[in-house]
Design a protein around this motif. Structure first.
Motif, PDB file in Angstrom:
ATOM      1  N   PRO A  85       0.796  -1.063  -0.031  1.00 46.97           N
ATOM      2  CA  PRO A  85       0.112  -0.072   0.030  1.00 46.97           C
ATOM      3  C   PRO A  85       0.820   1.285   0.046  1.00 46.97           C
ATOM      4  CG  PRO A  85      -0.018  -0.875   2.197  1.00 46.97           C
ATOM      5  CD  PRO A  85       0.747  -1.883   1.318  1.00 46.97           C
ATOM      6  N   PRO A  87       0.851   5.735   0.813  1.00 48.26           N
ATOM      7  CA  PRO A  87      -0.043   6.769   1.311  1.00 48.26           C
ATOM      8  C   PRO A  87      -0.390   7.843   0.162  1.00 48.26           C
ATOM      9  CG  PRO A  87       2.446   6.947   2.077  1.00 48.26           C
ATOM     10  CD  PRO A  87       2.190   5.780   1.373  1.00 48.26           C
ATOM     11  N   THR A  93      -4.718   5.878   2.282  1.00 46.80           N
ATOM     12  CA  THR A  93      -3.893   5.104   1.508  1.00 46.80           C
ATOM     13  C   THR A  93      -4.296   4.586   0.229  1.00 46.80           C
ATOM     14  OG1 THR A  93      -4.438   3.005   2.535  1.00 46.80           O
ATOM     15  CG2 THR A  93      -2.771   4.283   3.495  1.00 46.80           C
ATOM     16  N   SER A  95      -4.283   0.957  -1.909  1.00 47.21           N
ATOM     17  CA  SER A  95      -4.123  -0.461  -1.327  1.00 47.21           C
ATOM     18  C   SER A  95      -3.318  -1.110  -2.042  1.00 47.21           C
ATOM     19  CB  SER A  95      -5.489  -1.119  -1.488  1.00 47.21           C
ATOM     20  OG  SER A  95      -6.448  -0.667  -0.784  1.00 47.21           O
TER      21      SER A  95
END
Length: 246
Positions: A85, A87, A93, A95
């Motif tokens: 993942p 940010p 986030t 995935s």
């Protein structure tokens, strides 16, 4: 003479920029292909969930066609297509690629389907779904993310995706009913309004469980009016579902 030299300089700079962009595009294609192969490898561990046939070629093709690097900050191919993942700011986030693939596969989207996504984020999951469905409606509660995702999707000509700013818990009745619903944030229970907006025979896929801990990826199938079946797929970890304070 100065004008001629300036033109030569500009031409050289343009050629250099084109060469650099071409090199980056090639790298992105290779990184994306490697990502798809990693997804295939992961799928072998989920034979009990996916069956012996594994992931569908339609879903794998959608993952291979969607330019993930354009949906993440920095737009770095080596970062965007890595197995994990990422940010995207504001505590949210994007995935892991395999989880995006798995949730898409479990949603079982057909070419003429209308799909709801709750939790637009950067717009990546909506873009993947857009390759598979006739229409995608996606809701994001954070204004900055909704605006940025809408712009990215528009710039990339995803004309079958509509983005709405709002509380995804209540769904989007005007856009439904839906053949499939994908929720990309964790909540302790499945929101009843989403089940109401799901067609009979449709599926809802979402992480169910408390925030900031391990949740259960869950598939809910609507078998009749007011009737559903539920199955647990595996453990995941998603950001918490954000509700409106109003």
């Amino acid at each position: 003479m100065k004008t001629l030299l300036l033109l030569v300089y500009m031409l050289a700079a343009t050629r250099g920029a084109i060469a650099q962009n071409t090199q980056q595009d090639t790298q992105c294609v290779l990184e994306r292909a490697a990502m798809v192969e990693t997804i295939r490898a992961y799928a072998r561990s989920y034979a009990d969930v996916l069956g012996q046939q594994g992931l569908s070629e339609r879903v794998l093709a959608a993952m291979g066609q969607t330019q993930r690097h354009l949906f993440v900050p920095g737009r770095s191919c080596s970062v965007a297509y890595a197995d994990g993942p990422l940010p995207i700011g504001l505590g949210q986030t994007i995935s892991q690629p395999f989880i995006v693939t798995l949730m898409t596969e479990l949603a079982d989207v057909a070419p003429d389907d209308v799909v709801l996504e709750v939790g637009t984020g950067s717009g990546y999951q909506a873009a993947v779904l857009a390759h598979l469905a006739r229409k995608v409606c996606t809701i994001e509660i954070i204004p900055q993310l909704a605006e940025a995702a809408a712009k990215t999707l528009k710039d990339l000509s995803y004309d079958n995706v509509s983005v709405r700013l709002g509380d995804g818990y209540v769904g989007w009745p005007e856009c439904g009913p839906f053949d499939a619903i994908v929720v990309t944030a964790a909540l302790g229970q499945v929101p009843p309004p989403l089940i109401e907006q799901l067609k009979v025979g449709g599926r809802l896929v979402m992480p169910v469980g408390p925030a900031y801990t391990i949740q259960t990826l869950t598939v809910v199938e609507k078998t009749g009016p007011g009737q559903t079946t539920t199955r647990a797929v595996g453990h995941v970890r998603f950001v918490p579902f954000t509700r409106s304070k109003d």
